[in-house]
Motif scaffolding. Structure first.
Motif, mmCIF file in Angstrom:
data_model
loop_
_atom_site.group_PDB
_atom_site.id
_atom_site.type_symbol
_atom_site.label_atom_id
_atom_site.label_comp_id
_atom_site.label_asym_id
_atom_site.label_seq_id
_atom_site.Cartn_x
_atom_site.Cartn_y
_atom_site.Cartn_z
ATOM 1 N N LEU A 74 17.228 7.692 21.626
ATOM 2 C CA LEU A 74 16.906 9.119 21.662
ATOM 3 C C LEU A 74 17.188 9.781 20.309
ATOM 4 C CD1 LEU A 74 15.866 11.152 23.778
ATOM 5 C CD2 LEU A 74 18.236 11.805 24.189
ATOM 6 N N GLU A 75 18.360 9.443 19.731
ATOM 7 C CA GLU A 75 18.731 10.024 18.415
ATOM 8 C C GLU A 75 17.758 9.582 17.328
ATOM 9 O OE1 GLU A 75 23.576 10.177 19.278
ATOM 10 O OE2 GLU A 75 22.702 8.491 18.181
ATOM 11 N N ILE A 76 17.403 8.288 17.356
ATOM 12 C CA ILE A 76 16.496 7.756 16.321
ATOM 13 C C ILE A 76 15.147 8.488 16.386
ATOM 14 C CG2 ILE A 76 15.192 5.697 15.581
ATOM 15 C CD1 ILE A 76 17.553 4.001 16.700
ATOM 16 N N VAL A 77 14.628 8.632 17.594
ATOM 17 C CA VAL A 77 13.319 9.267 17.769
ATOM 18 C C VAL A 77 13.377 10.726 17.322
ATOM 19 C CG1 VAL A 77 11.685 10.075 19.532
ATOM 20 C CG2 VAL A 77 12.488 7.704 19.572
ATOM 21 N N LYS A 78 14.440 11.429 17.735
ATOM 22 C CA LYS A 78 14.570 12.861 17.420
ATOM 23 C C LYS A 78 14.695 13.072 15.914
ATOM 24 C CE LYS A 78 16.240 16.813 19.745
ATOM 25 N NZ LYS A 78 16.884 17.400 20.834
ATOM 26 N N ARG A 105 0.809 -1.223 0.000
ATOM 27 C CA ARG A 105 0.000 0.000 0.000
ATOM 28 C C ARG A 105 0.839 1.268 0.000
ATOM 29 N NH1 ARG A 105 -3.585 -3.253 3.435
ATOM 30 N NH2 ARG A 105 -2.712 -2.451 5.356
ATOM 31 N N ASN A 106 2.159 1.159 -0.131
ATOM 32 C CA ASN A 106 3.053 2.344 -0.132
ATOM 33 C C ASN A 106 2.764 3.266 1.046
ATOM 34 O OD1 ASN A 106 4.430 1.603 -2.449
ATOM 35 N ND2 ASN A 106 2.795 2.440 -3.745
ATOM 36 N N TYR A 107 2.529 2.683 2.152
ATOM 37 C CA TYR A 107 2.086 3.435 3.314
ATOM 38 C C TYR A 107 3.156 4.399 3.838
ATOM 39 C CZ TYR A 107 1.058 4.231 8.264
ATOM 40 O OH TYR A 107 0.859 4.813 9.487
ATOM 41 N N PHE A 108 4.436 4.039 3.697
ATOM 42 C CA PHE A 108 5.495 4.804 4.377
ATOM 43 C C PHE A 108 5.889 6.099 3.684
ATOM 44 C CE2 PHE A 108 6.705 0.329 5.657
ATOM 45 C CZ PHE A 108 6.091 0.431 6.897
ATOM 46 N N THR A 109 5.411 6.318 2.463
ATOM 47 C CA THR A 109 5.933 7.447 1.667
ATOM 48 C C THR A 109 5.718 8.803 2.334
ATOM 49 O OG1 THR A 109 3.871 7.321 0.420
ATOM 50 C CG2 THR A 109 5.825 6.302 -0.571
ATOM 51 N N LYS A 110 4.765 8.900 3.234
ATOM 52 C CA LYS A 110 4.507 10.203 3.869
ATOM 53 C C LYS A 110 5.558 10.559 4.926
ATOM 54 C CE LYS A 110 1.179 8.311 7.221
ATOM 55 N NZ LYS A 110 -0.139 8.410 7.806
ATOM 56 N N THR A 126 14.539 8.629 7.315
ATOM 57 C CA THR A 126 14.901 7.930 8.570
ATOM 58 C C THR A 126 13.674 7.231 9.152
ATOM 59 O OG1 THR A 126 16.511 9.669 9.002
ATOM 60 C CG2 THR A 126 15.973 8.224 10.845
ATOM 61 N N ALA A 127 12.555 7.956 9.192
ATOM 62 C CA ALA A 127 11.322 7.384 9.755
ATOM 63 C C ALA A 127 10.888 6.165 8.948
ATOM 64 C CB ALA A 127 10.212 8.423 9.763
ATOM 65 N N GLN A 128 11.023 6.253 7.615
ATOM 66 C CA GLN A 128 10.647 5.104 6.766
ATOM 67 C C GLN A 128 11.492 3.878 7.104
ATOM 68 O OE1 GLN A 128 10.047 5.489 2.534
ATOM 69 N NE2 GLN A 128 9.494 7.634 2.704
ATOM 70 N N THR A 129 12.801 4.114 7.299
ATOM 71 C CA THR A 129 13.694 2.995 7.643
ATOM 72 C C THR A 129 13.270 2.364 8.963
ATOM 73 O OG1 THR A 129 15.473 4.226 6.577
ATOM 74 C CG2 THR A 129 16.132 2.379 7.971
ATOM 75 N N VAL A 130 13.000 3.242 9.942
ATOM 76 C CA VAL A 130 12.618 2.738 11.266
ATOM 77 C C VAL A 130 11.303 1.950 11.175
ATOM 78 C CG1 VAL A 130 11.871 3.414 13.604
ATOM 79 C CG2 VAL A 130 13.823 4.560 12.526
ATOM 80 N N LEU A 131 10.291 2.519 10.515
ATOM 81 C CA LEU A 131 8.976 1.866 10.465
ATOM 82 C C LEU A 131 9.003 0.566 9.663
ATOM 83 C CD1 LEU A 131 6.720 5.045 10.107
ATOM 84 C CD2 LEU A 131 6.872 3.547 12.105
ATOM 85 N N SER A 132 9.770 0.561 8.554
ATOM 86 C CA SER A 132 9.810 -0.683 7.769
ATOM 87 C C SER A 132 10.569 -1.769 8.542
ATOM 88 C CB SER A 132 10.405 -0.472 6.378
ATOM 89 O OG SER A 132 11.696 0.081 6.475
ATOM 90 N N THR A 133 11.562 -1.353 9.348
ATOM 91 C CA THR A 133 12.275 -2.343 10.186
ATOM 92 C C THR A 133 11.343 -2.852 11.282
ATOM 93 O OG1 THR A 133 14.290 -1.059 9.783
ATOM 94 C CG2 THR A 133 14.411 -2.748 11.478
ATOM 95 N N LEU A 134 10.535 -1.949 11.854
ATOM 96 C CA LEU A 134 9.548 -2.381 12.863
ATOM 97 C C LEU A 134 8.555 -3.376 12.244
ATOM 98 C CD1 LEU A 134 8.667 0.938 14.777
ATOM 99 C CD2 LEU A 134 9.785 -1.074 15.749
ATOM 100 N N LEU A 135 8.176 -3.110 10.998
ATOM 101 C CA LEU A 135 7.240 -4.009 10.309
ATOM 102 C C LEU A 135 7.846 -5.416 10.162
ATOM 103 C CD1 LEU A 135 4.441 -4.090 8.967
ATOM 104 C CD2 LEU A 135 5.527 -3.488 6.793
#
Length: 814
Positions: free
Chosen positions: A782-786, A735-740, A744-753
């Motif tokens: 902390l760095e990842i979140v920021k 669904r190309n959900y991460f494009t928004k 960095t956030a895309q990397t984190v979320l796709s790894t969480l997936l």
């Protein structure tokens, strides 16, 4: 409380800042009259397969006492944003268990006061300052109960306290308090009915202690019918009586002691010289407690009755798990209606007793019968009487070696599959049967016997070596013996806390006896992980569970009069005496002089109507027994049933249990999805369902797929096609959900997936996941979140959104 925003306070804050100060201010004593977080029940155990889970139970917020163990009132608190009376229904439930008339519900603004002693207005609203004093509630309580001034010293006598903080359970409190109440009001006969494993002896101890300490009863006799019961009682629960207590031995009643423990066999006998009870005057004892009083105390001609009638002026209290009600015998005729009853069903529902799983095995020869060929002789060279032998005959008048082998093999297979060291009692028809079963089990378990030759022991009344192992069998710390074969000795009073398997290969149709045998497994022992037990039934005995007398009011049973019987049936009745209806193939249950059951041996068994009964001097009243082998015997059916929430046995699978449990909470799939998606952390719902007895691991095994809890529920309860975690993760990617999101956030979320696909939703909900590989390569949490999300709140929101995306139903997907 000037500037405090009450609406923001937690329930705990409301209790500590508003409720407790109001209660203490009017004189309630913190040490002796106020208890917080009073857990009245344990969590019910739900069993499926080899797994068990305890349901979580709530505790009563506050219980107020006149003095320790004499409850008066329940206070149920809620946070301030709730309405003042929100906790009332919960409070009323606790009040019912504690048998108290006063309930207070509060949100910190005041109290809604439910007062059963007030005939005009049951519920009123009072302000914090007007909470009743201890004296006000106690006075109201005494009037409500109708106590006289003479009763009060007895009723308010302290409980025994060993300083360990051990308090009686709610049903024990009711049993103790109601008995003391009845006796203080002048009632001289009382019956207490409490299921096996619920602490009858401890309850009896507290009753005796309080009556003895108040000097209402000075000399007390505790009567039992088994040596082991007397000795367990003296060493354990009755120990605080110390030097005031003695066990009656050598037919000598020593008047120097106040507390006497005795076997009724030690006090009386057929000869006048054996009637030791006559050594003291009829008014010597003030109180007699009769343990296991179903075992004949109510029969007019029993030895018990002789003792009870001699000490007729004493107050007499009968204790039993199984009140006997037949046309001939009735406990209630003698003792009156029970002052209190706590049933097996209540015990299981409250989580104090172990539920059971029943495995019923039907054997072909049992159901279809077996007939010898013309002129066939048995192993001893005797011509076998030509007729059809069936389930009631086997191991009584007809022994088929292969049947014994099959039963022993089934027991062995079950233990190997589950736990070869699980304590097991095998109930056989007689001593001969118990010996053959011991031999068959030994031959089938050579590797276990090699480790310890006491792996299997015959524990019967005639066997000194076996009897000597009884203490080791019931001691949870002792591994051996593991399997005990028996016929009568272990039917009652044997406190085998860790017994996990009860095998029935005995013809049992007496309800009293069946309940007693089932009671061998109902104790729970959390320390040794004994939460439930299995009944392996080869004789259809568990059909008695369906009898309404099993957990309801015992029904009177008509006993056929001897004129309607043939000689064999009449003989069976005479042997059984005034018991429940005499039954084919049921061993006689009588005791010898040591208070142990007189068990039947091969060839001297009480008989039913099948098989010739021989008279004659050499062989009095023996049943002829044939021994054969070379018969093909096989199990034709095995059915597994579980204890249900209604106390019935059901064959339902864990899927059915899950479906029923969830349907009560979320009637439709939409309800469930809304509940799931609205939860900030899915783990909370997973835990909640676990507390309802959903065992995820068993559900996974039954469904046979590696599914997420969400999909297990959708699939099992709402018949949705099941998606694996990997399939759900792939749908999100499509669904190309991460494009928004930023890179960095895309990397984190796709790894969480990916993490979710591999390990489940619990993993990604924990922020500590950012500390482990491969996240650690991106920097500190902390760095990842920021860098990826700006702040922690935004990160948690992104995870929440990801979960919503993961749990879209297939029909709603883009």
């Amino acid at each position: 409380m000037g500037n405090v925003n009450k609406a923001k306070l937690t329930e705990t804050d409301i209790i500590t800042k508003f409720i407790l100060p109001a209660v203490k201010k009017v004189g309630w004593d913190d040490m002796t009259q106020i208890r917080q977080e009073v857990k009245l029940r344990d969590g019910k155990v739900v069993v499926r397969g080899q797994a068990a889970a305890r349901k979580k139970v709530k505790s009563a917020d506050i219980v107020l006492y006149h003095k320790p163990n004499m409850p008066l009132a329940v206070i149920e608190a809620k946070a301030n944003h709730h309405e003042m009376g929100k906790g009332m229904q919960q409070g009323l439930d606790y009040a019912r268990l504690l048998d108290v008339p006063f309930v207070f519900a509060s949100n910190g603004d005041g109290f809604v006061f439910h007062d059963k002693t007030n005939q005009t207005t049951l519920e009123t609203q009072i302000c914090l300052e007007d909470f009743p004093t201890p004296a006000q509630l106690w006075d109201k309580y005494c009037v409500w109960k109708g106590y006289t001034a003479a009763q009060l010293p007895i009723i308010t006598q302290d409980y025994y306290d060993d300083g360990s903080g051990k308090a009686p359970r709610y049903y024990q409190l009711q049993a103790i308090n109601k008995t003391i109440e009845a006796i203080s009001a002048g009632q001289d006969r009382a019956l207490l009915v409490m299921a096996t494993g619920t602490g009858k002896t401890y309850t009896a101890f507290q009753i005796i202690w309080r009556l003895w300490k108040s000097r209402n009863k000075k000399r007390i006799l505790f009567l039992a019918d088994r040596n082991i019961l007397v000795d367990q009682t003296r060493i354990n629960d009755f120990q605080p009586f110390g030097q005031a207590m003695t066990k009656v031995e050598g037919r000598k009643v020593d008047p120097a002691y106040e507390i006497h423990l005795a076997l009724y066999q030690a006090l009386t006998g057929p000869e006048e010289s054996q009637k030791a009870y006559k050594q003291v005057a009829p008014d010597f004892f003030d109180l007699i407690i009769i343990d296991e009083c179903h075992r004949g105390s109510a029969a007019d001609d029993s030895a018990w009755r002789e003792i009870l009638e001699y000490f007729g002026s004493a107050t007499q209290v009968g204790l039993t798990a199984t009140p006997k009600e037949t046309d001939e015998v009735s406990n209630t005729d003698y003792f009156g209606d029970p002052v209190y009853t706590y049933s097996l069903k209540e015990g299981i529902e409250d989580g104090f007793l172990a539920p059971y799983k029943v495995v019923r095995v039907d054997i072909d020869v049992d159901l279809q019968g077996w007939r010898p060929t013309k002129g066939q002789i048995d192993k001893k060279g005797e011509v076998i009487e030509d007729r059809i032998y069936n389930q009631k005959d086997f191991d009584r008048t007809m022994v088929i070696d292969e049947r014994t082998e099959l039963v022993a093999q089934t027991i062995t297979n079950y233990l190997k599959r589950t736990d070869p060291l699980a304590k097991t009692i095998v109930f056989c028809n007689d001593i001969d049967h118990a010996e053959r079963m011991r031999r068959a089990l030994i031959n089938l378990n050579p590797e276990q016997v090699a480790k310890n030759d006491k792996y299997v022991m015959k524990i019967t009344g005639d066997d000194e070596i076996g009897k000597a192992q009884l203490d080791n069998f019931i001691n949870p710390k002792k591994t051996y013996p593991v399997i005990a074969t028996t016929s009568e000795l272990m039917t009652t009073g044997v406190d085998a806390k860790t017994c996990k398997l009860v095998v029935l290969d005995q013809n049992i149709q007496s309800m009293t006896k069946f309940k007693q045998i089932i009671g061998r497994g109902t104790r729970i022992d959390d320390k040794y992980n004994k939460l439930w037990f299995t009944i392996l039934d080869f004789k259809k005995a568990t059909e008695l569970f369906a009898d309404e007398r099993f957990d309801g009011v015992p029904e009177r049973v008509m006993v056929t009069t001897p004129t309607d019987m043939d000689d064999d049936e009449a003989f069976d009745t005479i042997l059984h005496g005034a018991d429940e209806p005499p039954l084919d193939g049921e061993p006689v249950d009588v005791e010898n002089a040591d208070g142990e059951p007189q068990e039947t041996t091969a060839g001297s068994q009480a008989g039913g109507s099948s098989g010739p009964v021989h008279g004659g001097d050499d062989e009095p009243n023996t049943v002829r027994k044939f021994y054969v082998n070379g018969v093909t015997v096989k199990a034709i059916a095995e059915r597994i049933q579980y204890y249900d929430t209604d106390g019935k046995l059901v064959t339902e699978s864990f899927r059915d249990y899950t479906r029923k449990t969830l349907s009560k909470q979320c009637a439709t799939l939409d309800d469930f999805v809304k509940r799931w998606n609205s939860a900030e952390r899915k783990q909370v719902i997973i835990d909640e369902l676990e507390n309802e007895g959903i065992i995820w691991q068993v559900l996974e095994e039954e469904v046979g797929k590696d599914l997420d809890p969400f999909d297990l529920i959708c699939h099992v309860v709402y018949d949705q096609p099941a998606l694996t975690r990997k399939e759900r993760a792939n749908n999100v990617k499509k669904r190309n959900y991460f494009t928004k999101y930023s890179d960095t956030a895309q990397t984190v979320l796709s790894t969480l997936l990916e993490k979710y696909a591999d390990e489940g939703v619990q993993e990604i909900e924990n922020i500590h996941v950012l500390k482990v590989k491969p996240f650690d390569e991106l920097g500190s949490p902390l760095e990842i979140v920021k860098k990826g999300f700006g702040n922690k709140q935004a990160y948690l929101q992104a995870v929440n959104d990801l979960e919503t995306e993961i749990y879209q139903l297939p029909s709603r997907s883009a």
